[in-house]
Design an enzyme around this catalytic site. Sequence first.
Site, PDB file in Angstrom:
ATOM      1  N   GLU A 113     -29.040   0.700  -0.590  1.00  0.00           N
ATOM      2  CA  GLU A 113     -29.176  -0.679  -1.067  1.00  0.00           C
ATOM      3  C   GLU A 113     -28.424  -1.659  -0.307  1.00  0.00           C
ATOM      4  OE1 GLU A 113     -27.290   0.190  -4.882  1.00  0.00           O
ATOM      5  OE2 GLU A 113     -28.392   1.799  -5.136  1.00  0.00           O
ATOM      6  N   LYS A 115     -25.965  -4.606   0.131  1.00  0.00           N
ATOM      7  CA  LYS A 115     -24.429  -5.028  -0.492  1.00  0.00           C
ATOM      8  C   LYS A 115     -24.511  -6.228  -0.814  1.00  0.00           C
ATOM      9  CE  LYS A 115     -19.539  -3.944  -0.201  1.00  0.00           C
ATOM     10  NZ  LYS A 115     -19.024  -4.952  -0.796  1.00  0.00           N
ATOM     11  N   ASP A 117     -23.225  -9.973  -2.110  1.00  0.00           N
ATOM     12  CA  ASP A 117     -21.860 -10.408  -1.973  1.00  0.00           C
ATOM     13  C   ASP A 117     -21.579 -11.538  -3.032  1.00  0.00           C
ATOM     14  OD1 ASP A 117     -19.541 -10.938  -0.677  1.00  0.00           O
ATOM     15  OD2 ASP A 117     -20.290 -11.913   0.978  1.00  0.00           O
ATOM     16  N   TYR A 225     -27.140  -2.463  -9.695  1.00  0.00           N
ATOM     17  CA  TYR A 225     -27.329  -1.138  -8.878  1.00  0.00           C
ATOM     18  C   TYR A 225     -26.426   0.075  -9.316  1.00  0.00           C
ATOM     19  CZ  TYR A 225     -22.799  -3.888  -7.988  1.00  0.00           C
ATOM     20  OH  TYR A 225     -21.653  -4.365  -7.955  1.00  0.00           O
ATOM     21  N   LYS A 312     -20.635  -2.590   6.622  1.00  0.00           N
ATOM     22  CA  LYS A 312     -20.551  -3.946   6.770  1.00  0.00           C
ATOM     23  C   LYS A 312     -21.034  -4.402   7.906  1.00  0.00           C
ATOM     24  CE  LYS A 312     -17.164  -5.560   4.020  1.00  0.00           C
ATOM     25  NZ  LYS A 312     -16.638  -6.300   2.983  1.00  0.00           N
ATOM     26  N   CYS A 406      -8.186 -46.034  12.253  1.00  0.00           N
ATOM     27  CA  CYS A 406      -9.263 -45.721  11.509  1.00  0.00           C
ATOM     28  C   CYS A 406     -10.594 -46.048  12.396  1.00  0.00           C
ATOM     29  CB  CYS A 406      -9.613 -46.312  10.345  1.00  0.00           C
ATOM     30  SG  CYS A 406     -11.193 -46.588   9.528  1.00  0.00           S
ATOM     31  N   CYS A 409     -12.383 -49.254  10.780  1.00  0.00           N
ATOM     32  CA  CYS A 409     -11.864 -50.646  10.666  1.00  0.00           C
ATOM     33  C   CYS A 409     -10.579 -50.877  11.207  1.00  0.00           C
ATOM     34  CB  CYS A 409     -11.677 -50.772   9.230  1.00  0.00           C
ATOM     35  SG  CYS A 409     -10.228 -49.666   8.638  1.00  0.00           S
ATOM     36  N   CYS A 424      -7.417 -43.216   5.830  1.00  0.00           N
ATOM     37  CA  CYS A 424      -7.349 -44.650   6.296  1.00  0.00           C
ATOM     38  C   CYS A 424      -6.935 -45.429   4.886  1.00  0.00           C
ATOM     39  CB  CYS A 424      -8.660 -45.057   6.571  1.00  0.00           C
ATOM     40  SG  CYS A 424      -8.866 -46.928   6.542  1.00  0.00           S
ATOM     41  N   CYS A 430     -12.426 -51.287   4.167  1.00  0.00           N
ATOM     42  CA  CYS A 430     -12.983 -50.196   5.254  1.00  0.00           C
ATOM     43  C   CYS A 430     -14.335 -50.002   4.739  1.00  0.00           C
ATOM     44  CB  CYS A 430     -12.101 -49.065   5.183  1.00  0.00           C
ATOM     45  SG  CYS A 430     -12.670 -47.776   6.446  1.00  0.00           S
TER      46      CYS A 430
HETATM   47  S1  IVH Z   1     -21.730   0.466  -6.088  1.00  0.00           S
HETATM   48  C1  IVH Z   1     -18.450   3.071  -7.454  1.00  0.00           C
HETATM   49  N1  IVH Z   1     -23.690  -0.964  -5.114  1.00  0.00           N
HETATM   50  O1  IVH Z   1     -19.182  -3.878  -3.620  1.00  0.00           O
HETATM   51  C2  IVH Z   1     -19.160   2.213  -6.464  1.00  0.00           C
HETATM   52  N2  IVH Z   1     -21.543  -1.888  -5.310  1.00  0.00           N
HETATM   53  O2  IVH Z   1     -16.527  -2.629  -2.564  1.00  0.00           O
HETATM   54  C3  IVH Z   1     -19.632   1.029  -7.406  1.00  0.00           C
HETATM   55  N3  IVH Z   1     -21.401  -4.275  -4.314  1.00  0.00           N
HETATM   56  O3  IVH Z   1     -17.279  -3.760  -6.530  1.00  0.00           O
HETATM   57  C4  IVH Z   1     -20.076   0.271  -6.508  1.00  0.00           C
HETATM   58  N4  IVH Z   1     -23.544  -4.149  -3.944  1.00  0.00           N
HETATM   59  O4  IVH Z   1     -19.034  -5.630  -6.591  1.00  0.00           O
HETATM   60  C5  IVH Z   1     -22.267  -0.884  -5.189  1.00  0.00           C
HETATM   61  N5  IVH Z   1     -25.532  -2.099  -4.128  1.00  0.00           N
HETATM   62  C6  IVH Z   1     -24.167  -2.126  -4.587  1.00  0.00           C
HETATM   63  C7  IVH Z   1     -23.556  -3.087  -4.236  1.00  0.00           C
HETATM   64  C8  IVH Z   1     -22.179  -3.063  -4.672  1.00  0.00           C
HETATM   65  C9  IVH Z   1     -22.343  -5.130  -3.952  1.00  0.00           C
HETATM   66  C10 IVH Z   1     -20.034  -4.532  -4.598  1.00  0.00           C
HETATM   67  C11 IVH Z   1     -19.374  -4.208  -6.051  1.00  0.00           C
HETATM   68  C12 IVH Z   1     -18.406  -3.610  -5.954  1.00  0.00           C
HETATM   69  C13 IVH Z   1     -18.115  -3.774  -4.319  1.00  0.00           C
HETATM   70  C14 IVH Z   1     -17.282  -2.604  -3.841  1.00  0.00           C
END
Ligand code: IVH
Length: 669
Positions: A113, A115, A117, A225, A312, A406, A409, A424, A430
């Site tokens: 999946e 991740k 943010d 997720y 990551k 500045c 001015c 300034c 200005c």
């Molecule tokens: S699973 C027990 N799946 O990443 C595991 N987390 O560092 C539960 N996050 O707190 C997390 N995308 O906020 C999972 N596809 C994904 C995710 C995901 C983002 C975040 C989530 C979690 C943090 C873990």
Amino acid sequence: MDRSEAKPRIERLRKEIEEHDHRYYVLNQPVISDFEYDLLLNELDALEKKFPEFIDQNSPTRRVGSDLIEEFRQSEHKYPMLSLSNSYNENELKDFHNKVVKAAGREAEYVCELKFDGASISLTYRNGILVRALTRGDGTKGDDVTQNVRTIRSIPLRINSGRIPDEFIMRGEILMPRAVFNKLNEERIKSEITPFANPRNAAAGTLKLLDPQTVASRKLDCIFYFLLSDDLPHDNHYDNLMEAARWGFRIPDSIRLCRTFNEVIQYIKFWESERRNLPFDIDGVVIKANSLYLQEELGFTAKSPRWAIAYKYKAEQVSTRLLSVSFQVGRTGTVTPVANLEPVFLAGSTVKRATLHNADQIALLDLHINDMVYVEKGGEIIPKIVGVDHSSRNENSKEIVFISSCPECGTPLLRNEGEANHFCPNYLHCPPQIKGRIIHFISRKAMDIDGLGEETVDLLYSRNLISNFADLYDLRKEQLIPLERLGEKSADNIIRSIKKSVETPYHRVLFALGIRHVGETVAKTIAHTFRSVDDLINADTEKLTGIREIGPKIASSIVSFFADEDNIQLINRLKAVGIRLSEEAETVTKSNILDGKTIVISGVFQKHSRDEYKYLIEKNGGKISSSISRSTSFILAGENMGPSKKEKAEEYGIALMNETDFLKLIGEE
Ligand code: IVH
């Protein structure tokens, strides 16, 4: 490293990590990347393993961080919200894979999946109804943000189809799409409010707002997720998510079932470049063992599941040359240094400029003209310089001299004690400050004067037709028609919308005045408490800081704005043309029942909002304070008052009054 060196290093690392935790979870203002943070945490973890005699239950390695704040009610998570362990290269991932294969006794199936943010959220559904939304908090208990979450359209409030467990929990990530983030930040920059560092902080910050209406206006999104229940429909993660998709949850299309390690690597590589085409930020991918039996077999560490790992991505970086530094003057006179770079392609676009924030930042980077610099694009609008290749410095390199006057001015610049920015002080003369204030005044969220844009303001200013926002109301059509680019029709339009703007509500007029640090939300709060601009003019710092959300910085900015006779004159001219500088007359009159009383508001209320209570207290002569002290008269206490406030109230012997009694006291019930 021996034992005697390890001890101070461990202590130092703990302190440093705690500081970063505070910046990340509480202030939403991280100063290092996740990668750098993980390096610190990993070093600490390794040292604690090598020297177990220094292990401490309160070490940052033993907890997941906290985003708890006082105003929200807190609840326990039925299943703890853990974090994921991170990996940054194929070898680390291979280690994970080997452990999974060992536990499974054969090749295992993975779910890959993205991740996301953003800010994690845990939703509880009972009999198909959303009953609670909790933030991660400290992993064991989180803040109840149900009201705010209900405003997010991608979150189902009720499940209408399918056979669902009586109770289940859906976990996902609240996201702010990049486009929404960029727009929000542009507006914040225009209003000279600190912009959010990235969409994650913007999403997390929005979720913790006390005003669900503003939350709704921020257009958050949510992607899911993880499905949890004592009565799950399937014995594997993938099918459970697909089932949840049928119930109406937004399960991303990017999710993949991978049968080999190689497929996992392909997935990672694909999204490493493709992520730029997503509408929101991801910072890696997550790899999870699919079978729930295998998950159970692998189990958990104190912090994270052993059946999942995050991979990551590094933030994209390029190196380029710093050609020169220019200095920009904003609406409130703040001078910002901007790096002009040799153009370079980075994450989908050509970068020519990067922000340098202020003189301290330049010194911190030890930056010289002609240096090779590393430029990074996070979620920010403008890329930033994250480092300097000092080894590349040559005889052409020149020290950067921060200007002393500045650039617009010529006025000598000032820098206030404790502030990072030079500014300034030539507030009145200005040009970019004058024009900036007028442009802010006419903007959509302020007086919303159509037909007048930045260019026209420039033109009117250069022809000496306006030199402040009050001058707009003296403009006549005949003065506009002869100007280039403006015909009779546009002149008509401009005059009409200037006239119409006198109907703008009071709180937006307050915002339009362009008082430093007074953005839209603060303007609304002030308008609620000070029902006319005259009340506000007479308010002192103490009265202002008595309002929650108003700290000393905002208060002193307001006080000094109204201490300036020129501003008072502008306000009088606005009054004279009929602009609303007070709230519409009210039928209720003031009382002095609460004269001399200092009241703290705490908890969640049923009958009125906090802002309404603030207004009622002040209307009846009381004073509001944000913290409990010996001089607090009583606490207007709602449900689930924060535990630290409760303790303090007990310690000082201060009475709690519930909302019904309070309303009776002031004769509103
Ligand atoms: S699973 C027990 N799946 O990443 C595991 N987390 O560092 C539960 N996050 O707190 C997390 N995308 O906020 C999972 N596809 C994904 C995710 C995901 C983002 C975040 C989530 C979690 C943090 C873990």
